[in-house]
Design a protein around this motif. Structure first.
Motif, PDB file in Angstrom:
ATOM      1  N   TYR A 144      40.798  39.648  35.061  1.00  0.00           N
ATOM      2  CA  TYR A 144      40.011  40.084  36.209  1.00  0.00           C
ATOM      3  C   TYR A 144      40.834  40.009  37.478  1.00  0.00           C
ATOM      4  O   TYR A 144      41.856  39.325  37.543  1.00  0.00           O
ATOM      5  N   GLN A 145      40.366  40.740  38.482  1.00  0.00           N
ATOM      6  CA  GLN A 145      40.961  40.710  39.812  1.00  0.00           C
ATOM      7  C   GLN A 145      40.102  39.789  40.670  1.00  0.00           C
ATOM      8  O   GLN A 145      38.956  39.527  40.349  1.00  0.00           O
ATOM      9  N   GLY A 146      40.626  39.353  41.771  1.00  0.00           N
ATOM     10  CA  GLY A 146      39.841  38.521  42.675  1.00  0.00           C
ATOM     11  C   GLY A 146      40.065  37.049  42.433  1.00  0.00           C
ATOM     12  O   GLY A 146      40.781  36.647  41.517  1.00  0.00           O
ATOM     13  N   LYS A 147      39.425  36.267  43.258  1.00  0.00           N
ATOM     14  CA  LYS A 147      39.603  34.824  43.198  1.00  0.00           C
ATOM     15  C   LYS A 147      38.283  34.134  42.885  1.00  0.00           C
ATOM     16  O   LYS A 147      37.221  34.586  43.280  1.00  0.00           O
TER      17      LYS A 147
ATOM     18  N   LEU B 171      33.038  34.285  40.852  1.00  0.00           N
ATOM     19  CA  LEU B 171      34.112  35.262  40.962  1.00  0.00           C
ATOM     20  C   LEU B 171      33.602  36.338  41.909  1.00  0.00           C
ATOM     21  O   LEU B 171      32.434  36.718  41.850  1.00  0.00           O
ATOM     22  N   THR B 172      34.468  36.818  42.790  1.00  0.00           N
ATOM     23  CA  THR B 172      34.067  37.833  43.763  1.00  0.00           C
ATOM     24  C   THR B 172      33.505  39.055  43.046  1.00  0.00           C
ATOM     25  O   THR B 172      34.061  39.511  42.052  1.00  0.00           O
ATOM     26  N   THR B 173      32.395  39.582  43.554  1.00  0.00           N
ATOM     27  CA  THR B 173      31.783  40.777  42.984  1.00  0.00           C
ATOM     28  C   THR B 173      31.849  41.928  43.978  1.00  0.00           C
ATOM     29  O   THR B 173      32.021  41.729  45.170  1.00  0.00           O
ATOM     30  N   THR B 174      31.684  43.128  43.428  1.00  0.00           N
ATOM     31  CA  THR B 174      31.592  44.342  44.230  1.00  0.00           C
ATOM     32  C   THR B 174      30.262  44.992  43.896  1.00  0.00           C
ATOM     33  O   THR B 174      29.908  45.126  42.718  1.00  0.00           O
TER      34      THR B 174
ATOM     35  N   PHE C   9      32.256  43.097  38.449  1.00  0.00           N
ATOM     36  CA  PHE C   9      33.498  42.357  38.598  1.00  0.00           C
ATOM     37  C   PHE C   9      34.632  43.359  38.499  1.00  0.00           C
ATOM     38  O   PHE C   9      34.603  44.256  37.657  1.00  0.00           O
ATOM     39  N   GLU C  10      35.650  43.178  39.336  1.00  0.00           N
ATOM     40  CA  GLU C  10      36.804  44.068  39.294  1.00  0.00           C
ATOM     41  C   GLU C  10      37.778  43.555  38.239  1.00  0.00           C
ATOM     42  O   GLU C  10      38.142  42.388  38.226  1.00  0.00           O
TER      43      GLU C  10
ATOM     44  N   TYR D  73      35.992  48.498  36.959  1.00  0.00           N
ATOM     45  CA  TYR D  73      34.961  47.479  37.102  1.00  0.00           C
ATOM     46  C   TYR D  73      34.182  47.313  35.803  1.00  0.00           C
ATOM     47  O   TYR D  73      34.093  48.223  34.995  1.00  0.00           O
TER      48      TYR D  73
END
Length: 125
Positions: free
Chosen positions: A4-7, A31-34, A42-43, A49
């Protein structure tokens, strides 16, 4: 397992899309969502996604959510867990395109009626 991407960030007040690390109920993490058209994702790569409701775990930690909306992709039977861990059908089906509010994603590994994942429909037994 998908990268996954993000923190991952600590948010002890999170009530949706959170998990506990290392089986400890001390701190909640997210986890950061969009948000795309009102749905959380999730990215997993650049412009790639996965719907958060379809994720079972983050880094091996069970993802918990209070509720989300899913869309039935193909005609699917309504199931319930009966005695002796058997998943049985009610004889009714969800229609393709039907939207359902769910509050839990879980695995079902029960005898011949084995399904990898199933959603709990909010407000039902």
């Amino acid at each position: 397992m998908i990268k996954y991407q993000g923190k991952i960030r600590q948010d002890d007040f999170a009530d949706n899309l959170y998990f506990y690390q290392n089986y400890s109920n001390t701190h909640r993490y997210q986890l950061t969502t969009t948000k795309i058209k009102g749905t959380e994702y999730f990215e997993i790569g650049k412009n790639q996604y996965v719907k958060a409701a379809n994720v079972d775990a983050i880094d091996g930690n069970k993802l918990l959510f209070s509720q989300t909306t899913v869309t039935v992709k193909s005609k699917a039977p309504q199931l319930f867990r009966a005695s002796k861990n058997r998943a049985l059908t009610t004889g009714k089906f969800y229609k393709k395109g039907q939207k359902l509010v769910v509050d839990q994603l879980g695995g079902m590994d029960v005898l011949a009626n084995s399904f990898p994942n199933a959603y709990h429909i909010k407000g039902t037994d």
